[in-house]
Design a protein around this motif. Sequence first.
Motif, PDB file in Angstrom:
ATOM      1  N   GLY A  78       0.783  -1.228   0.000  1.00  0.00           N
ATOM      2  CA  GLY A  78       0.000   0.000   0.000  1.00  0.00           C
ATOM      3  C   GLY A  78       0.815   1.277   0.000  1.00  0.00           C
ATOM      4  O   GLY A  78       0.277   2.358  -0.273  1.00  0.00           O
ATOM      5  N   ARG A 239      -3.492   5.254   8.313  1.00  0.00           N
ATOM      6  CA  ARG A 239      -2.128   4.960   8.755  1.00  0.00           C
ATOM      7  C   ARG A 239      -1.568   6.045   9.664  1.00  0.00           C
ATOM      8  O   ARG A 239      -0.870   5.742  10.645  1.00  0.00           O
ATOM      9  CB  ARG A 239      -1.239   4.795   7.516  1.00  0.00           C
ATOM     10  CG  ARG A 239       0.186   4.356   7.792  1.00  0.00           C
ATOM     11  CD  ARG A 239       0.948   4.243   6.476  1.00  0.00           C
ATOM     12  NE  ARG A 239       2.258   3.647   6.652  1.00  0.00           N
ATOM     13  CZ  ARG A 239       3.355   4.309   6.966  1.00  0.00           C
ATOM     14  NH1 ARG A 239       3.295   5.629   7.148  1.00  0.00           N
ATOM     15  NH2 ARG A 239       4.518   3.693   7.090  1.00  0.00           N
ATOM     16  N   GLY A 288      -3.455  -2.819   9.679  1.00  0.00           N
ATOM     17  CA  GLY A 288      -2.188  -2.210  10.042  1.00  0.00           C
ATOM     18  C   GLY A 288      -2.139  -1.994  11.539  1.00  0.00           C
ATOM     19  O   GLY A 288      -3.115  -1.519  12.137  1.00  0.00           O
ATOM     20  N   LEU A 400       1.592  -5.181   8.921  1.00  0.00           N
ATOM     21  CA  LEU A 400       0.334  -5.525   8.275  1.00  0.00           C
ATOM     22  C   LEU A 400       0.027  -6.996   8.478  1.00  0.00           C
ATOM     23  O   LEU A 400       0.893  -7.852   8.265  1.00  0.00           O
ATOM     24  CB  LEU A 400       0.396  -5.213   6.777  1.00  0.00           C
ATOM     25  CG  LEU A 400       0.612  -3.758   6.385  1.00  0.00           C
ATOM     26  CD1 LEU A 400       0.671  -3.626   4.866  1.00  0.00           C
ATOM     27  CD2 LEU A 400      -0.482  -2.860   6.948  1.00  0.00           C
ATOM     28  N   GLU A 452      -5.753  -1.483   5.815  1.00  0.00           N
ATOM     29  CA  GLU A 452      -4.981  -1.332   4.583  1.00  0.00           C
ATOM     30  C   GLU A 452      -5.684  -2.131   3.490  1.00  0.00           C
ATOM     31  O   GLU A 452      -5.627  -3.369   3.481  1.00  0.00           O
ATOM     32  CB  GLU A 452      -3.558  -1.851   4.774  1.00  0.00           C
ATOM     33  CG  GLU A 452      -2.670  -1.672   3.545  1.00  0.00           C
ATOM     34  CD  GLU A 452      -2.464  -0.212   3.172  1.00  0.00           C
ATOM     35  OE1 GLU A 452      -2.754   0.125   2.000  1.00  0.00           O
ATOM     36  OE2 GLU A 452      -2.048   0.576   4.042  1.00  0.00           O
TER      37      GLU A 452
END
Length: 610
Positions: A78, A239, A288, A400, A452
């Motif tokens: 990502g 994030r 994440g 992740l 994600e």
Amino acid sequence: MSATPAPLPAPLTDAQAGLLTQLTDGLDGAGLWWLSGYAAGLARGQARPGGPAAATASPAAPPAASSTLTVLYGSQTGNARRLAEKLAAQAESAGIAVRLLRADAYPTRELKDERQLYIVISTQGEGDPPDDALGLVEFIRGRRAPKLPALKFAVLGLGDSSYPQFCEIGRVLDERLAELGATRLFARGDADLDIDTVATPWLQQAVEEARALAAPGAPAHSATVTPLRPHPVAPAHDRDRPFHAELLAGHALSASSGLRSPQGRDVRHFEISLEGSGLRYEPGDALGLWPENPPLLVDEVLATLALDGEAPVSLSGEERPLREWLSTRRELTRLSRPFLAAHVERGGEASLGALLEPERREELAQLFDRLQVVDLLQRHPTRWDAGSLVAALRPMTPRLYSIASSQKQVGDEVHLTVAHVEYAFEERTRWGTASSFLSRAAEGDRLPVYIEPNERFRLPADASRDIIMVGPGTGVAPFRAFVQERAEVGASGRNWLFFGNPHFRTDFLYQLEWQRAIRDGHLHRIDLAFSRDQAHKVYVQQRIREQGRALYDWLENGAHFYVCGAIGMGKDVHAALLDVVAEHGGRSREDAEAYLAHLQQQGRYARDTY
């Protein structure tokens, strides 16, 4: 139910607006960028004075006008996607016409007509392209790639300098495009895990160069691109703004426990609440997690260097106690090339410095595989002050985990399948950062998380299609989500799982759930490979070859094939699949490769490897 779209501006009729809403409903960011660029191309290339825009163009038409900037990305986790989207947004804000495409959505026949091209691409494992860029990389490297004398380009590579082939795919594409006659606008960027250090100035230069290219020949009237619908509202949590989610439960899945090797089989299941977050996910997505280093490891680093954990350290405008930097902001379980180089510079050990030479990269990779930061500090002591240490260590990055649940079944929860890493190294305990963070957490504790998306790893839109899933070890996680989802939506397609691990008795993850799924008709076939339950080792790729006839029949009848797990396993499974297609399809090796490449292009062969 989809949200009601904002009223569309004239000159669209109500009927046209309705059709447009149907067209755009469900498109991801890349799809919307492509469609807006396509519409802009129609406006620029098809509008005629005194008449409406012609309707003869097709999405496959080559890009009109050199003022259109194409941004391609290939992303495994990502990061490349995020940077490409950021680049496209910045360029559009600067008045530049942009189209943004994931690498596997790019019609390679258009490359010969491109005039401005930026590529943002990651490298995974030992110099491999991300799965969504396999076709693009193969095309550009191959004999069919066209000469590109009119193309101006730039490449941003993402990678991990602890691997020997750091940013290899970015380097390969950069050199190959130049070899084909294209003009490099500015130097390639090679970003390590502290991505922004390289990516931020690269993006800035990319926008400046694109603006400069557009300025000399800018038309008196440039088309205004009206968004087809408002840009999707950014989620409240991502994030950079994680949601602090409550840990609901955690328990052992395997019977193994205690100090293990780094490849140990202590696997655990975690259930985390997303209530109040607004976060949504699909099967195939990842969670994440921003972890913290083990407190005992932080203490050991401080003691080794005789540093005060409460000493304030300022860096990039932030001031925090050293202990906080080491606990939450810096990597301690992963060595990096920059830190090793800084350590050598401070200590002057020739034996370590020699490992940084290009011809010693395999030895360097072995060093990174064996040692953590504290091991280097203890084996090769030298003095560090607090500020220099924080500046030299790599920034903490999120981990992740493939999501092991369907939100349709579990509601505002997300489930994970995690291999706990804890092992003895020279009579000292070492840990994995994220797995130990999860394992230390008690029920009710809060964990910083985000979703994600992974559009490359999706269930078939047609629920009547069969699926074949290969997920040894913790690679089985997304397939638990797949089976749950297919049960919830009443999918009529069959589900076939290949699972492997060392031992049946201790390592059959989710055994009772799979048995229940078979009983209830939600799992139609399961093939098992427990590698160490007999004298000769048996892996999932062997089971694939044994079931080759049936597997090939499923593929020929439209089945989708998925693989999740370690990169090495993914390569072994690919080799087995080639053998199956060649043998049971009566194909040459080359034709079998083409067959699998076609499946990938169709979205029927997807891999999530790490």
